[in-house]
Design an enzyme around this catalytic site. Sequence first.
Site, PDB file in Angstrom:
ATOM      1  N   TYR A 153      21.382  -8.883  -4.469  1.00 53.11           N
ATOM      2  CA  TYR A 153      20.423  -9.732  -4.148  1.00 53.11           C
ATOM      3  C   TYR A 153      19.525  -9.465  -2.952  1.00 53.11           C
ATOM      4  O   TYR A 153      18.538  -9.784  -2.770  1.00 53.11           O
ATOM      5  CB  TYR A 153      21.381 -11.116  -3.513  1.00 53.11           C
ATOM      6  CG  TYR A 153      21.464 -12.136  -4.709  1.00 53.11           C
ATOM      7  CD1 TYR A 153      22.167 -11.519  -5.944  1.00 53.11           C
ATOM      8  CD2 TYR A 153      21.152 -13.474  -4.305  1.00 53.11           C
ATOM      9  CE1 TYR A 153      22.733 -12.720  -6.582  1.00 53.11           C
ATOM     10  CE2 TYR A 153      21.506 -14.392  -5.366  1.00 53.11           C
ATOM     11  CZ  TYR A 153      22.216 -13.937  -6.755  1.00 53.11           C
ATOM     12  OH  TYR A 153      22.614 -15.063  -7.537  1.00 53.11           O
ATOM     13  N   LYS A 163      34.173  -4.584 -10.801  1.00 52.14           N
ATOM     14  CA  LYS A 163      33.780  -3.757 -12.087  1.00 52.14           C
ATOM     15  C   LYS A 163      33.973  -2.291 -11.887  1.00 52.14           C
ATOM     16  O   LYS A 163      33.173  -1.398 -11.819  1.00 52.14           O
ATOM     17  CB  LYS A 163      32.175  -4.168 -12.516  1.00 52.14           C
ATOM     18  CG  LYS A 163      31.949  -3.429 -13.787  1.00 52.14           C
ATOM     19  CD  LYS A 163      32.547  -4.328 -15.104  1.00 52.14           C
ATOM     20  CE  LYS A 163      32.089  -3.412 -16.431  1.00 52.14           C
ATOM     21  NZ  LYS A 163      33.031  -4.162 -17.270  1.00 52.14           N
ATOM     22  N   ASP A 208      34.275  -8.938 -16.395  1.00 54.39           N
ATOM     23  CA  ASP A 208      34.380  -9.442 -17.595  1.00 54.39           C
ATOM     24  C   ASP A 208      35.667 -10.231 -18.123  1.00 54.39           C
ATOM     25  O   ASP A 208      35.558 -11.319 -18.617  1.00 54.39           O
ATOM     26  CB  ASP A 208      33.996  -8.498 -18.785  1.00 54.39           C
ATOM     27  CG  ASP A 208      34.936  -7.207 -18.580  1.00 54.39           C
ATOM     28  OD1 ASP A 208      35.535  -6.958 -17.612  1.00 54.39           O
ATOM     29  OD2 ASP A 208      34.619  -6.042 -19.367  1.00 54.39           O
ATOM     30  N   ASP A 244      28.194 -15.774  -8.133  1.00 50.34           N
ATOM     31  CA  ASP A 244      27.056 -16.589  -8.493  1.00 50.34           C
ATOM     32  C   ASP A 244      27.349 -16.898 -10.026  1.00 50.34           C
ATOM     33  O   ASP A 244      27.255 -18.126 -10.367  1.00 50.34           O
ATOM     34  CB  ASP A 244      25.553 -16.049  -8.553  1.00 50.34           C
ATOM     35  CG  ASP A 244      24.480 -16.912  -9.290  1.00 50.34           C
ATOM     36  OD1 ASP A 244      24.447 -17.957  -8.734  1.00 50.34           O
ATOM     37  OD2 ASP A 244      23.710 -16.504 -10.109  1.00 50.34           O
ATOM     38  N   ASP A 295      29.209 -20.956 -11.602  1.00 52.04           N
ATOM     39  CA  ASP A 295      28.627 -21.578 -12.642  1.00 52.04           C
ATOM     40  C   ASP A 295      29.781 -21.823 -13.697  1.00 52.04           C
ATOM     41  O   ASP A 295      29.818 -22.955 -14.173  1.00 52.04           O
ATOM     42  CB  ASP A 295      27.285 -21.158 -13.030  1.00 52.04           C
ATOM     43  CG  ASP A 295      26.249 -21.727 -12.326  1.00 52.04           C
ATOM     44  OD1 ASP A 295      26.196 -22.055 -11.090  1.00 52.04           O
ATOM     45  OD2 ASP A 295      25.272 -21.911 -13.137  1.00 52.04           O
TER      46      ASP A 295
HETATM   47  C1  IPM Z   1      23.297 -20.566  -6.250  1.00 47.79           C
HETATM   48  C2  IPM Z   1      22.100 -20.338  -6.835  1.00 47.79           C
HETATM   49  C3  IPM Z   1      21.067 -19.434  -6.094  1.00 47.79           C
HETATM   50  C4  IPM Z   1      21.756 -18.111  -6.075  1.00 47.79           C
HETATM   51  C5  IPM Z   1      19.651 -19.319  -6.557  1.00 47.79           C
HETATM   52  C6  IPM Z   1      18.872 -20.526  -6.498  1.00 47.79           C
HETATM   53  C7  IPM Z   1      18.918 -18.334  -5.779  1.00 47.79           C
HETATM   54  O1  IPM Z   1      22.045 -19.942  -8.180  1.00 47.79           O
HETATM   55  O2  IPM Z   1      23.372 -21.020  -4.834  1.00 47.79           O
HETATM   56  O3  IPM Z   1      24.313 -20.205  -6.730  1.00 47.79           O
HETATM   57  O4  IPM Z   1      21.584 -17.341  -6.969  1.00 47.79           O
HETATM   58  O5  IPM Z   1      22.413 -17.745  -5.243  1.00 47.79           O
HETATM   59 MG    MG Z   2      24.029 -19.945  -8.844  1.00 50.81          MG
END
Ligand code: IPM
Ligand code: MG
Length: 361
Positions: free
Chosen positions: A141, A191, A223, A247, A251
């Site tokens: 990042y 990884k 993975d 990240d 999710d």
């Molecule tokens: C998160 C979001 C952010 C990230 C984006 C919006 C830059 O997806 O906080 O998980 O990737 O960290």
């Molecule tokens: Mg995110």
Amino acid sequence: MEKTIAVLPGDGIGKEVVAGAIKVLETVAAQYGHQFNFEYGRIGGVAIDEDGVPLPADTIQLCKNSDAVLLGAVGGPKWDQNPPHLRPETGLLGIRKELGLFANLRPVQAFPSLADASTLKKEVIENVDLMIVRELTGGIYFGTPRERKVENGVKMVVDTLVYTNEEIERILRKAFELAMVRNKKVTSVDKANVLETSRVWREIANEVAKDFPDVQLDHMLVDNAAMQLIRNPKQFDVMVTENMFGDILSDEASMLTGSLGMLSSASLSADGPGLYEPAHGSAPDIAGQNKANPLATILSVAMMLKYSFNLLEEGTVIEQAVNEVLNKGYRTADIASGNESVLSTDQMVEQVIKEIKEISK
Ligand code: IPM
Ligand code: MG
């Protein structure tokens, strides 16, 4: 107790969910005799429009002068075509870096009453209770160079995945410390079969583990971790990983709770103010419609009370209130299933407040 909270609602549903969470904080303050002062700042698209940059200097100052930061969400189609330095996300990454928020904690807890909202089977998700610890200020990042270039007539593009030993060690330590007050199990995700950064990550994890003999450390390839999260999520207690893996996995893990609208987060630094934000985005498709689920933000302020202000009882009361509201069948659209009646953002906030007053009276 008196505290100053920097409030950065940001874009899209950020404004709505943050407004709800502030009402919850005000209720807690009134019930327990605290005073919270809210100071508003701009970040993301709204800052690009008003100030010409996604993270104005006075927003940074505001956050640095506060005891904690509450953030909504950033981003939207309006700014999607902007160059990188004028993207809303750059503001979010900027504030993480400015405040040194290297540790992102994303608790994933199954709410029994939401079992039907998940796409996964009830027996897979019930009793899930894991904490994702994501490194937040390093890795791909932030690494440089990050560029498009032409060499010998060949067009190419570069992102850089870089970590210092110190960055790796401090996030791993944080994970072990959290495991000590949880179920004493750390799964370090990497990884290492391909990436050099991951091999070093693994070495450091093994070193740090020596200082925590009571904690069991496992290594898992990313993975495989993605697969294990939906195959058998109950095997995890604390999962620690680098920025981008975290990240993606967080999710994915949010679906164990039924909705990304339920996932709270805390981002902590070594000594300065922590930042609290829902893990979901700005959801431009439903922005301004009073439809968004405010619970991830409300659960994030519960984390603020616990982690930044050490108000353990107050934080727990918010969590209990959320649980109670869900048990009673109240749902926003994202977590409703079948013919459950759907509440607006404001109505959901009202129910949580009612419950907090009930529990704390
Ligand atoms: C998160 C979001 C952010 C990230 C984006 C919006 C830059 O997806 O906080 O998980 O990737 O960290
Ligand atoms: Mg995110």
